[in-house]
Design an enzyme around this catalytic site. Structure first.
Site, PDB file in Angstrom:
ATOM      1  N   GLU A 241     -21.245 -68.008  38.941  1.00  0.00           N
ATOM      2  CA  GLU A 241     -21.536 -66.850  39.951  1.00  0.00           C
ATOM      3  C   GLU A 241     -23.059 -67.165  40.360  1.00  0.00           C
ATOM      4  O   GLU A 241     -23.219 -67.030  41.397  1.00  0.00           O
ATOM      5  CB  GLU A 241     -20.773 -65.570  39.491  1.00  0.00           C
TER       6      GLU A 241
ATOM      7  N   HIS B 185     -12.546 -55.712  34.442  1.00  0.00           N
ATOM      8  CA  HIS B 185     -11.928 -56.094  35.940  1.00  0.00           C
ATOM      9  C   HIS B 185     -11.668 -54.714  36.603  1.00  0.00           C
ATOM     10  O   HIS B 185     -10.940 -54.706  37.377  1.00  0.00           O
ATOM     11  CB  HIS B 185     -10.729 -56.843  35.683  1.00  0.00           C
TER      12      HIS B 185
END
Lengths: 367, 326
Positions: free
Chosen positions: B60, B129
């Protein structure tokens, strides 16, 4: 035309790694051409390099400007004339000058926190760089960026960065954008040995490798990440070895030899332009100054520094140019005077420039 | 006007903008053949090819940083960060690079970057998440923040985000991907940043909610209306810029404000909105401004615990009734 003979060390991932020290070997009268040999467990190569003497003189001139600029900046900071911090590149001039000499106009360059030399070598205006250090409106960033954030997009110089390794991903992106737009531009990414231990270094090298992007990585291994010696921060002798893990070549060159750096970057740039991908060039050099203002350099000995000063890239180049009669003592004095004048003009310009208008503080956060 | 899902609306925005501007490209994990973890980029690879639909390794910071470099040099990248929780990995890229470079490099180059990500809970995905983290980025000058709650907002605001010359954090919500609504085509779908949307009109209290909480608040407002409490409900749609004027105007009318936030209560978005309201309209307030937010705990995985954490329509109704009666 004249000749210099440079030792380029190519890494050989299968060879036994040992504590080989880098050195420059010059033999002006040698007739040998490229010749491979083994030196303490690694494959090495002599390359007899042909180059125009004028090119060397130009390199010498730019290296002098960088040296005097950085010395002046150190002075101004220690007198308190200039605030904040700065990271001088004294001793590393050959990397900046050699690498930038290998580029075409329009190529991208990303720099580091120690970036004044890169910017000057890429054609940045010393006056506007100095004015930025003074926090003046006429500086490259209007006084907002300071030492670590200066760019000139018209030169392809995308700026330094205050985060170690911060510009490495930016170079990936510049190369990606060049590829998407089918231009012939490449991105040259300067970074130091310290940055080679950031996660983004590894992620970026992998992305560039899988996308075959036109990037030339130029690692300025100046032997210390602030105070940490490379020997304590790496379990490999050569940072260039890391390229093998990403599937592209890594080479070690003498970073105190501008021609060695230039030729290595030229080869890598050509590879990049041909779509063959990236190269990691590790330039072994030495930061002759402290990390930044106030560094007492407790982590290294004065003896070590004296040895490094004997390999000062500017002295070496001057000796070489003098030895073959290219540069007379008079020429040397006049080149130095000229370089000092460039720097003093820059200081005058910076001193006489206006500070930014405080009412512009909130302008330009958004485009 | 066609009724489509929030996911389809996002995909339409990407398709239309990629067709309109060849410098727009998308990159992220599993966005090519797979179509993205939530299916938003499905079909883009076939339409625009692997040059403009770039599958990335799990890196990322590396690929977000690359998008920043690409944005600075003439392209318009749209990054997908699969779950908003992973934004922690790219915080340096967003905060120290994307958000600052235009200003600190003396306004030499814009950074037209969009980072799309799926935020929020409701699906029992657990602590890494399910988070709601927009408050982190409201504190950073130089980033725009979009929090759409309907298909029309999702499409219109994503198109605007891609055309914007600044870094935009575009926060989608997992519980909204299947929400259906009407959308327009092409430029008619465009929506400006910094314009709150009035969802229902009423006199008894002002309610402010965005993203999934906007949908929950809408349901709550209907229930309240049936019970005789009329609600002026606003969805700010973008948190940076934040459109305060209609919110202030509403509180002048109702004298009561309830701000509903999925994120943790402390130093949340609702604290900022409450403070701004208080600064401007305190003399009109008939009761203290009320915040309804998640407690300061990591998002637990168990459905029972997650439900207990995140405000829902029932909690909103209850908070509204308490506020009206105070």
């Amino acid at each position: 035309m004249g000749w210099t003979l440079t030792l380029c060390t190519t890494y050989d991932s299968t060879s036994v790694r040992d504590e080989t020290r880098w050195e420059n070997i010059r033999a002006p009268n040698s007739e040998s051409k490229t010749k491979e040999f083994r030196l303490q467990g690694r494959t090495c190569m002599y390359r007899k390099i042909r180059c125009a003497m004028q090119e060397l003189i130009d390199h010498y001139r730019t290296m002098l400007v960088i040296r005097f600029f950085e010395e002046e900046v150190e002075d101004l900071f220690s007198q308190g004339v200039v605030k904040g911090t700065t990271h001088p590149a004294i001793g590393q001039e050959a990397v900046a000058v050699g690498a930038c000499a290998a580029l075409r106009p329009g190529d991208y360059v990303t720099s580091t926190h120690r970036g004044h030399g890169h910017f000057l070598a890429r054609g940045g205006d010393p006056k506007r760089i100095m004015a930025e250090l003074f926090g003046k409106q006429s500086g490259y960033s209007g006084g907002r960026g300071g030492s670590q954030f200066m760019a000139d997009f018209s030169l392809g110089f995308l700026g330094g960065n205050g985060i170690t390794g911060g510009s490495i991903p930016v170079a990936t992106g510049a190369a990606l954008s060049a590829k998407l737009q089918a231009s012939e531009q490449i991105a040259l990414c300067f970074f130091g040995d310290g940055a080679a231990n950031q996660g983004t270094f590894h992620e970026s090298l992998n992305l560039v490798a899988i996308w075959k992007l036109p990037v030339v990585y130029v690692c300025e291994n100046n032997m210390y990440a602030m105070s940490m010696p490379v020997g304590d921060a790496f379990a490999v002798t050569d940072i260039a070895d890391r390229a093998a893990g990403y599937g592209f070549p890594g080479v070690v060159v003498d970073g105190n030899d501008p021609i060695a750096v230039q030729r290595a970057v030229e080869t890598a740039a050509e590879r990049a332009r041909q779509g063959e991908g990236a190269t990691l060039i590790e330039c072994k050099t030495y930061r002759l100054s402290g990390h930044s203002r106030g560094d007492q350099r407790h982590y290294r000995t004065r003896e070590e520094e004296a040895r490094a000063r004997a390999a000062d890239p500017i002295l070496r180049l001057r000796e070489m140019l003098s030895a073959d009669g290219t540069l007379s003592d008079e020429d040397d004095v006049s080149l130095k005077d000229e370089a000092r004048r460039v720097v003093s003009d820059a200081v005058t310009f910076a001193q006489e420039s206006e500070y930014p208008d405080p009412t512009t503080l909130e302008k330009g956060v958004f485009a | 006007m066609r009724e489509i899902s929030y996911t389809d609306a996002l995909r339409e925005a990407l398709r239309e903008e990629m067709a309109r501007d060849a410098t727009v490209f998308v990159l992220g994990e599993d966005i090519a053949e797979y179509g993205g973890a939530f299916g938003v980029t499905r079909g883009l690879l076939d339409a625009y090819g692997s040059q403009r639909v770039l599958n990335t390794p799990i890196s990322e910071p590396g690929f977000t940083g690359a998008a920043i470099g690409a944005a600075l040099t003439g392209t318009r990248p749209v990054v997908e960060i699969m779950f908003m929780d992973f934004i922690g990995l790219v915080t340096d890229q967003l905060v120290n690079q994307a958000a600052k470079l235009h200003y600190v490099l003396g306004e030499q180059a814009p950074c037209p970057l969009v980072v799309r990500t799926a935020g929020g809970g409701g699906r029992c995905y657990g602590p890494t998440h399910s988070q709601t983290l927009e408050a982190w980025f409201m504190h950073v000058p130089g980033i725009k923040i979009v929090v759409p709650s309907t298909p029309a907002d999702a499409k219109g605001l994503l198109k605007t985000a891609i055309r914007d010359d600044n870094p935009v954090l575009f926060i989608e919500h997992k519980m909204l991907y299947s929400r259906r609504g009407n959308v327009l085509e092409g430029d008619a779908a465009l929506l400006p940043f910094g314009r709150a949307r009035c969802i229902t009109e009423g006199d008894d209290l002002t309610m402010i909610a965005w993203s999934w909480m906007s949908a929950e608040a809408e349901a709550a407002a209907k229930e309240l209306e049936a019970g005789g409490v009329s609600v002026d409900l606003f969805d700010p749609r973008t948190l940076a810029p934040l459109d305060m004027a209609p919110l202030e105007e509403s509180v002048r009318k109702t004298g009561r404000a309830l701000i509903v936030e999925e994120g943790c209560r402390t130093a949340g978005v609702s604290a900022e909105i409450a403070c701004r309201l208080f600064e401007c309209v305190h003399e009109y307030l008939d009761a203290p401004i009320r915040r309804l937010a998640s407690p300061d705990v990591p998002v637990p995985a168990s459905p029972v615990l997650e439900e207990a954490m995140i405000p829902d329509r029932n909690a909103i109704v209850q908070a509204a009734i308490e506020l009206v009666q105070s």
